[in-house]
Design an enzyme around this catalytic site. Sequence first.
Site, mmCIF file in Angstrom:
data_model
loop_
_atom_site.group_PDB
_atom_site.id
_atom_site.type_symbol
_atom_site.label_atom_id
_atom_site.label_comp_id
_atom_site.label_asym_id
_atom_site.label_seq_id
_atom_site.Cartn_x
_atom_site.Cartn_y
_atom_site.Cartn_z
ATOM 1 N N ASP A 176 0.876 -1.427 0.193
ATOM 2 C CA ASP A 176 -0.073 -0.128 -0.046
ATOM 3 C C ASP A 176 0.626 1.244 -0.144
ATOM 4 O O ASP A 176 0.773 2.225 0.636
ATOM 5 C CB ASP A 176 -0.955 -0.073 1.518
ATOM 6 C CG ASP A 176 -0.086 -0.098 2.669
ATOM 7 O OD1 ASP A 176 1.159 0.099 2.025
ATOM 8 O OD2 ASP A 176 -0.301 -0.628 3.341
ATOM 9 N N GLU A 229 0.158 -8.985 -1.499
ATOM 10 C CA GLU A 229 -0.890 -8.569 -0.670
ATOM 11 C C GLU A 229 -1.719 -7.489 -0.870
ATOM 12 O O GLU A 229 -1.756 -6.242 -0.223
ATOM 13 C CB GLU A 229 0.658 -7.947 0.322
ATOM 14 C CG GLU A 229 -0.632 -7.652 2.194
ATOM 15 C CD GLU A 229 0.575 -6.595 2.660
ATOM 16 O OE1 GLU A 229 0.376 -5.594 3.136
ATOM 17 O OE2 GLU A 229 1.240 -7.464 3.523
ATOM 18 N N GLU A 281 -2.693 5.351 3.049
ATOM 19 C CA GLU A 281 -1.971 3.696 2.400
ATOM 20 C C GLU A 281 -3.580 2.798 2.147
ATOM 21 O O GLU A 281 -3.555 1.886 1.367
ATOM 22 C CB GLU A 281 -1.842 2.533 3.302
ATOM 23 C CG GLU A 281 -0.122 3.262 4.047
ATOM 24 C CD GLU A 281 -0.177 4.422 4.673
ATOM 25 O OE1 GLU A 281 -1.492 4.711 5.669
ATOM 26 O OE2 GLU A 281 1.239 4.641 4.844
ATOM 27 N N HIS A 317 4.518 4.890 12.845
ATOM 28 C CA HIS A 317 4.746 5.736 12.494
ATOM 29 C C HIS A 317 3.853 6.355 11.358
ATOM 30 O O HIS A 317 3.899 7.206 10.443
ATOM 31 C CB HIS A 317 6.205 5.425 11.194
ATOM 32 C CG HIS A 317 5.020 3.815 10.212
ATOM 33 N ND1 HIS A 317 4.530 4.055 9.329
ATOM 34 C CD2 HIS A 317 5.496 3.024 10.884
ATOM 35 C CE1 HIS A 317 3.866 2.866 8.803
ATOM 36 N NE2 HIS A 317 4.095 1.912 9.814
ATOM 37 N N HIS A 366 11.465 5.747 14.319
ATOM 38 C CA HIS A 366 11.105 5.687 13.151
ATOM 39 C C HIS A 366 11.701 6.689 12.653
ATOM 40 O O HIS A 366 11.443 7.987 13.019
ATOM 41 C CB HIS A 366 9.397 5.829 12.815
ATOM 42 C CG HIS A 366 9.131 6.166 11.108
ATOM 43 N ND1 HIS A 366 9.623 6.398 9.975
ATOM 44 C CD2 HIS A 366 9.265 4.467 10.271
ATOM 45 C CE1 HIS A 366 9.451 5.977 9.081
ATOM 46 N NE2 HIS A 366 9.326 4.884 8.927
ATOM 47 N N ARG A 382 1.032 8.611 9.036
ATOM 48 C CA ARG A 382 0.762 9.849 9.512
ATOM 49 C C ARG A 382 -1.042 9.859 10.009
ATOM 50 O O ARG A 382 -0.530 11.277 10.476
ATOM 51 C CB ARG A 382 0.315 9.953 7.689
ATOM 52 C CG ARG A 382 0.878 10.735 7.228
ATOM 53 C CD ARG A 382 1.556 9.918 5.736
ATOM 54 N NE ARG A 382 2.636 9.782 4.434
ATOM 55 C CZ ARG A 382 3.326 10.497 4.535
ATOM 56 N NH1 ARG A 382 3.649 11.484 4.239
ATOM 57 N NH2 ARG A 382 4.691 9.524 3.920
HETATM 58 C C1 UD1 Z 1 5.889 4.985 4.169
HETATM 59 C C2 UD1 Z 1 5.045 4.848 3.775
HETATM 60 C C3 UD1 Z 1 3.992 3.673 4.778
HETATM 61 C C4 UD1 Z 1 4.598 2.511 5.586
HETATM 62 C C5 UD1 Z 1 6.075 2.943 6.180
HETATM 63 C C6 UD1 Z 1 6.784 2.145 6.360
HETATM 64 C C7 UD1 Z 1 3.647 5.560 2.025
HETATM 65 C C8 UD1 Z 1 2.819 7.047 1.765
HETATM 66 N N1 UD1 Z 1 4.020 5.181 3.897
HETATM 67 O O1 UD1 Z 1 5.393 5.696 5.436
HETATM 68 O O2 UD1 Z 1 3.120 2.900 3.991
HETATM 69 O O3 UD1 Z 1 3.823 1.744 6.626
HETATM 70 O O4 UD1 Z 1 7.118 3.858 5.125
HETATM 71 O O5 UD1 Z 1 8.440 2.410 7.532
HETATM 72 O O6 UD1 Z 1 3.922 5.204 1.266
HETATM 73 N N2 UD1 Z 1 13.353 8.571 6.576
HETATM 74 C C9 UD1 Z 1 14.076 8.923 6.675
HETATM 75 N N3 UD1 Z 1 14.961 7.945 6.051
HETATM 76 C C10 UD1 Z 1 14.400 6.506 5.965
HETATM 77 C C11 UD1 Z 1 12.795 6.387 5.570
HETATM 78 C C12 UD1 Z 1 12.885 7.990 6.031
HETATM 79 O O7 UD1 Z 1 14.937 9.880 6.758
HETATM 80 O O8 UD1 Z 1 15.272 5.812 5.770
HETATM 81 C C13 UD1 Z 1 12.392 10.476 6.876
HETATM 82 C C14 UD1 Z 1 12.135 10.946 5.269
HETATM 83 O O9 UD1 Z 1 12.141 12.747 5.900
HETATM 84 C C15 UD1 Z 1 11.454 10.938 4.492
HETATM 85 C C16 UD1 Z 1 10.342 10.534 5.975
HETATM 86 O O10 UD1 Z 1 10.648 9.884 7.079
HETATM 87 O O11 UD1 Z 1 11.237 11.897 3.574
HETATM 88 C C17 UD1 Z 1 8.702 10.457 5.118
HETATM 89 O O12 UD1 Z 1 8.455 8.742 4.426
HETATM 90 P P1 UD1 Z 1 7.958 8.410 3.805
HETATM 91 O O13 UD1 Z 1 8.586 6.859 3.244
HETATM 92 O O14 UD1 Z 1 7.099 9.138 3.321
HETATM 93 O O15 UD1 Z 1 6.887 7.713 4.742
HETATM 94 P P2 UD1 Z 1 7.172 6.832 6.189
HETATM 95 O O16 UD1 Z 1 6.228 7.853 7.038
HETATM 96 O O17 UD1 Z 1 8.288 6.399 6.428
HETATM 97 N N1 UDP Z 2 11.459 -3.393 11.478
HETATM 98 C C1 UDP Z 2 11.928 -3.541 11.677
HETATM 99 N N2 UDP Z 2 12.579 -2.486 12.321
HETATM 100 C C2 UDP Z 2 12.087 -1.668 13.366
HETATM 101 C C3 UDP Z 2 10.988 -1.527 13.097
HETATM 102 C C4 UDP Z 2 10.636 -2.461 12.817
HETATM 103 O O1 UDP Z 2 12.839 -4.202 11.335
HETATM 104 O O2 UDP Z 2 13.633 -0.644 13.759
HETATM 105 C C5 UDP Z 2 10.436 -4.019 10.654
HETATM 106 C C6 UDP Z 2 9.557 -5.405 11.525
HETATM 107 O O3 UDP Z 2 9.994 -6.103 12.160
HETATM 108 C C7 UDP Z 2 8.218 -5.650 10.805
HETATM 109 C C8 UDP Z 2 8.409 -3.946 9.271
HETATM 110 O O4 UDP Z 2 9.775 -3.275 9.625
HETATM 111 O O5 UDP Z 2 8.279 -6.325 9.250
HETATM 112 C C9 UDP Z 2 7.287 -2.840 9.824
HETATM 113 O O6 UDP Z 2 7.681 -1.750 8.904
HETATM 114 P P1 UDP Z 2 7.247 -0.283 9.109
HETATM 115 O O7 UDP Z 2 6.471 -1.030 10.711
HETATM 116 O O8 UDP Z 2 7.520 0.456 9.399
HETATM 117 O O9 UDP Z 2 5.629 -1.080 8.163
HETATM 118 P P2 UDP Z 2 4.300 -0.958 8.287
HETATM 119 O O10 UDP Z 2 4.257 -2.907 7.984
HETATM 120 O O11 UDP Z 2 3.382 0.037 9.478
HETATM 121 O O12 UDP Z 2 4.282 -0.971 6.543
#
Ligand code: UD1
Ligand code: UDP
Length: 372
Positions: free
Chosen positions: A98, A120, A134, A215, A247, A217
Amino acid sequence: MNDNKNVLICIGTRPEAIKMAPVYFKFLKSGYNTKLCVTAQHRDLLDQVLEFFKMKPDFDLNLMTPNQTLNKLSSRILEEIDKIFIEHKIDLVLVHGDTTTSSVIALAAFNRKIKVAHVEAGLRTYNKWSPFPEEMNRQLTGRLADFHFAPGRSASQNLLKEGVASNTILVTGNTVIDALKMTGEILDQGFNTPVIESLKEAVNFDKKIVLVTGHRRENFGEGFESICNALVEISKDNGVEIVFPVHLNPNVQEVVYKRLSNVSNVHLVAPLDYPTFIWLMKKAHLIISDSGGVQEEAPTFGVPVLVTRSVTERQEGVDAGCSFLVGTDQDLIVSKAQQILSKTKQINTVINPYGDGDASQKIIDFLKNTSW
Ligand code: UD1
Ligand code: UDP
């Protein structure tokens, strides 16, 4: 069937990498010309997983920017992925779940009349704003996909209700369990890392461990404030240690570090590499999380999850008594946590309702036996 076709597996974030790792390795052995593309919607979080599973992307779009907007990210994915589609004559794209990466790549593939397989598929809340964005990402990907790999019966029912042809849907279980199996085998061989060693030094594992992640939104702002206030209350129990890998999203970091930095039995740590996170999950008495993947993994270890969301598309865990929807209501989180922490015994579940660990094999078998 379909040998010599060009398959592109696309991932962008940490959970996509974890859940697609087992699928990727099946495809590498399949006879298809398989390539891996990472948008790097996440960077550090994604790289941690790629490194652990030893996945080597053929294409890295390297698109993460700090606090990226969804529209900016989407437009850059559309533009960059199209170049790969043209140059490498892709026949089938696999996307997961998603995320923005998944829905935008599905759209780009549709525009090029490239087949889309959705792993999924079919999870729904039918609430456009929760989880945001999502829920709509998943619905859009579902409309665009040619093949739908549903993690469970209810997901498949959702797709059928929406008019998706039954011969394009396969119930597979969730590939997160395949990944867990692969990881479990590594952990059983006496896995250790400097991060595990430093956790052992900082955290008193004789106490009850509460593992926290967040994490979403829709929880930014007030929701996270409320969760943090609940954690402060829970931490007043001297027999508890709270470990919170925070996160990297700045909207999460800001609130969490401001509110919880000075609480002695709350340990704020950097996001953990996946095997270390699983190691910690096994040691937890309780998990408090809004994560989809964590809701799916925790039943394997019999650890209850308080889900800090108002709705979940993962109802199986709630029905099985493995997870509890508490939203971001401070009092509810505290009272439910205290109730669970007061018991020595955790939940009894040993059967994980989310899968058996053979989902990726089912996916490859289906695609081998279907013409496309
Ligand atoms: C994203 C996905 C969400 C998923 C989540 C898993 C979308 C809209 N959101 O959310 O569905 O559940 O990932 O964790 O696709 N950032 C870093 N380093 C990283 C990753 C993120 O600095 O390695 C920071 C950056 O500032 C980035 C922000 O997090 O701009 C948001 O990242 P983004 O991928 O837009 O959204 P997530 O909240 O991580
Ligand atoms: N996870 C990880 N390190 C962390 C937190 C989560 O490896 O510090 C793993 C966790 O085991 C799971 C996945 O990340 O498999 C979940 O990711 P996240 O919660 O970011 O996204 P979502 O599943 O909600 O899309």
